[in-house]
Design a protein around this motif. Structure first.
Motif, PDB file in Angstrom:
ATOM      1  N   ALA A 142       0.801  -1.235   0.000  1.00  0.00           N
ATOM      2  CA  ALA A 142       0.000   0.000   0.000  1.00  0.00           C
ATOM      3  C   ALA A 142       0.832   1.282   0.000  1.00  0.00           C
ATOM      4  CB  ALA A 142      -0.994   0.020   1.152  1.00  0.00           C
ATOM      5  N   GLN A 143       2.147   1.182  -0.187  1.00  0.00           N
ATOM      6  CA  GLN A 143       2.971   2.392  -0.224  1.00  0.00           C
ATOM      7  C   GLN A 143       2.550   3.277  -1.402  1.00  0.00           C
ATOM      8  OE1 GLN A 143       6.953   2.145   1.162  1.00  0.00           O
ATOM      9  NE2 GLN A 143       7.792   3.219  -0.605  1.00  0.00           N
ATOM     10  N   GLY A 144       2.533   4.576  -1.170  1.00  0.00           N
ATOM     11  CA  GLY A 144       2.163   5.531  -2.209  1.00  0.00           C
ATOM     12  C   GLY A 144       0.676   5.783  -2.329  1.00  0.00           C
ATOM     13  N   ALA A 145      -0.133   5.076  -1.524  1.00  0.00           N
ATOM     14  CA  ALA A 145      -1.594   5.218  -1.612  1.00  0.00           C
ATOM     15  C   ALA A 145      -2.126   6.004  -0.420  1.00  0.00           C
ATOM     16  CB  ALA A 145      -2.257   3.853  -1.670  1.00  0.00           C
ATOM     17  N   VAL A 146      -3.034   6.903  -0.692  1.00  0.00           N
ATOM     18  CA  VAL A 146      -3.739   7.674   0.344  1.00  0.00           C
ATOM     19  C   VAL A 146      -5.192   7.232   0.339  1.00  0.00           C
ATOM     20  CG1 VAL A 146      -4.551   9.974   1.026  1.00  0.00           C
ATOM     21  CG2 VAL A 146      -2.187   9.652   0.236  1.00  0.00           C
ATOM     22  N   GLY A 147      -5.662   6.773   1.496  1.00  0.00           N
ATOM     23  CA  GLY A 147      -7.012   6.230   1.588  1.00  0.00           C
ATOM     24  C   GLY A 147      -7.905   7.038   2.502  1.00  0.00           C
ATOM     25  N   VAL A 150      -4.540  -1.833  -3.581  1.00  0.00           N
ATOM     26  CA  VAL A 150      -4.317  -1.718  -2.130  1.00  0.00           C
ATOM     27  C   VAL A 150      -5.008  -2.858  -1.388  1.00  0.00           C
ATOM     28  CG1 VAL A 150      -4.857  -0.314  -0.093  1.00  0.00           C
ATOM     29  CG2 VAL A 150      -3.869   0.753  -2.116  1.00  0.00           C
ATOM     30  N   LEU A 151      -6.228  -3.172  -1.764  1.00  0.00           N
ATOM     31  CA  LEU A 151      -6.937  -4.259  -1.088  1.00  0.00           C
ATOM     32  C   LEU A 151      -6.225  -5.599  -1.303  1.00  0.00           C
ATOM     33  CD1 LEU A 151     -10.712  -3.427  -1.648  1.00  0.00           C
ATOM     34  CD2 LEU A 151      -9.267  -2.912   0.329  1.00  0.00           C
ATOM     35  N   LEU A 152      -5.663  -5.816  -2.478  1.00  0.00           N
ATOM     36  CA  LEU A 152      -4.928  -7.056  -2.724  1.00  0.00           C
ATOM     37  C   LEU A 152      -3.643  -7.123  -1.902  1.00  0.00           C
ATOM     38  CD1 LEU A 152      -5.407  -7.414  -6.573  1.00  0.00           C
ATOM     39  CD2 LEU A 152      -6.308  -8.953  -4.814  1.00  0.00           C
ATOM     40  N   ALA A 202       7.180  -7.175   1.673  1.00  0.00           N
ATOM     41  CA  ALA A 202       7.123  -6.213   0.573  1.00  0.00           C
ATOM     42  C   ALA A 202       6.148  -6.760  -0.457  1.00  0.00           C
ATOM     43  CB  ALA A 202       8.501  -6.029  -0.052  1.00  0.00           C
ATOM     44  N   ALA A 203       5.399  -5.874  -1.099  1.00  0.00           N
ATOM     45  CA  ALA A 203       4.414  -6.347  -2.079  1.00  0.00           C
ATOM     46  C   ALA A 203       3.989  -5.203  -2.982  1.00  0.00           C
ATOM     47  CB  ALA A 203       3.181  -6.928  -1.386  1.00  0.00           C
ATOM     48  N   LEU A 204       3.613  -5.585  -4.205  1.00  0.00           N
ATOM     49  CA  LEU A 204       3.089  -4.596  -5.142  1.00  0.00           C
ATOM     50  C   LEU A 204       2.129  -5.274  -6.106  1.00  0.00           C
ATOM     51  CD1 LEU A 204       3.099  -1.675  -6.231  1.00  0.00           C
ATOM     52  CD2 LEU A 204       4.930  -2.388  -7.778  1.00  0.00           C
ATOM     53  N   ALA A 205       0.915  -4.742  -6.191  1.00  0.00           N
ATOM     54  CA  ALA A 205      -0.070  -5.177  -7.186  1.00  0.00           C
ATOM     55  C   ALA A 205      -0.175  -4.098  -8.251  1.00  0.00           C
ATOM     56  CB  ALA A 205      -1.424  -5.397  -6.524  1.00  0.00           C
ATOM     57  N   ARG A 206      -0.102  -4.510  -9.505  1.00  0.00           N
ATOM     58  CA  ARG A 206      -0.271  -3.575 -10.617  1.00  0.00           C
ATOM     59  C   ARG A 206      -1.511  -3.998 -11.392  1.00  0.00           C
ATOM     60  NH1 ARG A 206       6.221  -3.193 -11.790  1.00  0.00           N
ATOM     61  NH2 ARG A 206       6.168  -5.236 -10.836  1.00  0.00           N
ATOM     62  N   VAL A 207      -2.515  -3.121 -11.375  1.00  0.00           N
ATOM     63  CA  VAL A 207      -3.817  -3.413 -11.973  1.00  0.00           C
ATOM     64  C   VAL A 207      -3.940  -2.654 -13.287  1.00  0.00           C
ATOM     65  CG1 VAL A 207      -6.323  -3.286 -11.654  1.00  0.00           C
ATOM     66  CG2 VAL A 207      -4.832  -3.752  -9.692  1.00  0.00           C
ATOM     67  N   ALA A 208      -4.291  -3.361 -14.333  1.00  0.00           N
ATOM     68  CA  ALA A 208      -4.490  -2.727 -15.634  1.00  0.00           C
ATOM     69  C   ALA A 208      -5.355  -3.618 -16.505  1.00  0.00           C
ATOM     70  CB  ALA A 208      -3.150  -2.471 -16.326  1.00  0.00           C
ATOM     71  N   LEU A 242      -8.547  -9.796 -12.575  1.00  0.00           N
ATOM     72  CA  LEU A 242      -8.895  -9.101 -11.337  1.00  0.00           C
ATOM     73  C   LEU A 242      -9.915  -9.896 -10.531  1.00  0.00           C
ATOM     74  CD1 LEU A 242      -8.554  -6.627  -9.551  1.00  0.00           C
ATOM     75  CD2 LEU A 242     -10.213  -5.412 -10.986  1.00  0.00           C
ATOM     76  N   ALA A 243     -10.861 -10.518 -11.203  1.00  0.00           N
ATOM     77  CA  ALA A 243     -11.913 -11.257 -10.500  1.00  0.00           C
ATOM     78  C   ALA A 243     -11.369 -12.423  -9.681  1.00  0.00           C
ATOM     79  CB  ALA A 243     -12.951 -11.766 -11.499  1.00  0.00           C
ATOM     80  N   GLY A 244     -10.246 -12.978 -10.099  1.00  0.00           N
ATOM     81  CA  GLY A 244      -9.674 -14.112  -9.373  1.00  0.00           C
ATOM     82  C   GLY A 244      -8.397 -13.782  -8.627  1.00  0.00           C
ATOM     83  N   ALA A 245      -8.107 -12.511  -8.487  1.00  0.00           N
ATOM     84  CA  ALA A 245      -6.810 -12.117  -7.949  1.00  0.00           C
ATOM     85  C   ALA A 245      -6.661 -12.420  -6.464  1.00  0.00           C
ATOM     86  CB  ALA A 245      -6.574 -10.626  -8.206  1.00  0.00           C
ATOM     87  N   ARG A 246      -7.732 -12.331  -5.694  1.00  0.00           N
ATOM     88  CA  ARG A 246      -7.615 -12.620  -4.266  1.00  0.00           C
ATOM     89  C   ARG A 246      -7.161 -14.064  -4.043  1.00  0.00           C
ATOM     90  NH1 ARG A 246      -9.707  -9.594  -0.130  1.00  0.00           N
ATOM     91  NH2 ARG A 246     -10.422 -11.475   0.976  1.00  0.00           N
ATOM     92  N   ASP A 247      -7.715 -14.983  -4.789  1.00  0.00           N
ATOM     93  CA  ASP A 247      -7.305 -16.378  -4.650  1.00  0.00           C
ATOM     94  C   ASP A 247      -5.858 -16.567  -5.078  1.00  0.00           C
ATOM     95  OD1 ASP A 247      -9.817 -17.050  -3.719  1.00  0.00           O
ATOM     96  OD2 ASP A 247     -10.522 -17.808  -5.654  1.00  0.00           O
ATOM     97  N   ALA A 248      -5.446 -15.878  -6.144  1.00  0.00           N
ATOM     98  CA  ALA A 248      -4.061 -15.999  -6.619  1.00  0.00           C
ATOM     99  C   ALA A 248      -3.075 -15.442  -5.594  1.00  0.00           C
ATOM    100  CB  ALA A 248      -3.907 -15.276  -7.956  1.00  0.00           C
TER     101      ALA A 248
END
Length: 301
Positions: A190-195, A221-223, A240-246, A273-279
């Motif tokens: 979640a670095q770089g995100a303002v919620g 961020v949720l992922l 450390a983690a990073l999700a890139r959504v496109a 995206l629909a299956g990303a939580r499981d992945a």
């Protein structure tokens, strides 16, 4: 239309810059805000690592209390500082478009340029572990405080180097340091995100802030927070983690590290995206399965 909302925030220069950014975005949609500064335990206690005195909740618990007590209508947070398990009465309602997710190295152009045994200041277990994984000779000592304080400590020669989030420096208009590229150095989740956090069930405020929600940032961020939850990570766990959504899909990279830097387990996955939580959950399980007992012991009960 909901107007004249009370926006809660910490009082640091960066927190105020972020609060004003949110207020400005809402004003475009006809919602005005009064900024209410809340002093948190994390602001008051500066001589110990957060992990020793309560973790990320020290940045948020007073804001949560003000929210639930209706002293404020919503709170603005740096999402990397928000604990994975939210207060029962609090919900994440919106995310601003994500800024630069990278860390910047302050005090030296590269890690390799640091002298043997150089002293690096940080209070982040993730940054400390990443540093030791690459340079086990480094001496890591605690450095806390706002951005200006930490930059001043480097300028004074108290430390040879430190690491700061590029997003925070950019939001403060500070051109300092050298960015560490993502392929070599993953950021905090979640670095770089303002919620924006609201009272759970507050439809009026939820509708107002939804107008400025960035869907891709929100999903990413949720992922990343889901990855933390699947690892059962706490404030002591270097992750450390990073999700890139496109275009409806997600590329996700994650890493867990021993506190002393002697072991790193890294992995990546790509999914709709629909299956990303499981992945993401599967990736977290795979990393823990590959980890030594010593690394696994940093996660869970």
């Amino acid at each position: 239309m909901t107007t004249n909302l009370k926006l809660g925030t910490r009082g640091s220069p960066l927190a105020l810059a972020q609060a004003n950014m949110v207020a400005g975005a809402l004003a475009v949609h006809g919602t005005t805000c009064e900024i209410v500064v809340i002093t948190t335990t994390g602001d008051r206690v500066q001589d110990r690592p957060l992990a020793e005195i309560g973790g990320k909740a020290l940045w948020t618990k007073e804001l949560d209390a003000a929210l639930i007590d209706r002293r404020i209508d919503f709170a603005v947070h740096s999402m990397k500082d928000v604990e994975t398990d939210l207060n029962d009465g609090v919900a994440l309602a919106a995310m601003m478009p994500r800024a630069d997710v990278r860390d910047r190295l302050i005090g030296t152009a590269t890690l390799g340029a640091l002298r043997h045994g150089a002293k690096v200041g940080t209070s982040s277990p993730r940054r400390a572990a990443q540093l030791l994984a690459r340079r086990p000779d480094l001496v890591i000592e605690m450095l806390r405080g706002n951005v200006a304080t930490r930059l001043a400590r480097i300028a004074a020669g108290d430390f040879d180097a430190t690491l700061l989030a590029a997003a925070g420096l950019d939001r403060l208009g500070i051109d300092a340091g050298h960015a560490l590229e993502i392929d070599d150095w993953l950021p905090a989740p979640a670095q770089g995100a303002v919620g924006i956090a609201i009272r759970k069930g507050d439809a009026a405020v939820g509708d107002a802030v939804a107008r400025i929600d960035d869907a891709d940032t929100h999903a990413a961020v949720l992922l990343e927070r889901h990855f933390l939850a699947c690892l059962d990570a706490d404030c002591h766990s270097p992750v450390a983690a990073l999700a890139r959504v496109a275009d409806g899909s997600v590329s996700f990279s994650g890493e867990i590290i021993r506190n002393d830097g002697t072991e790193r387990q890294h992995g990546a996955t790509h999914a709709p995206l629909a299956g990303a939580r499981d992945a993401v959950a599967l990736l977290a399980a795979e990393l823990l399965a590959r980890a030594s007992p010593e690394l696994r012991a940093q996660f869970g009960e």
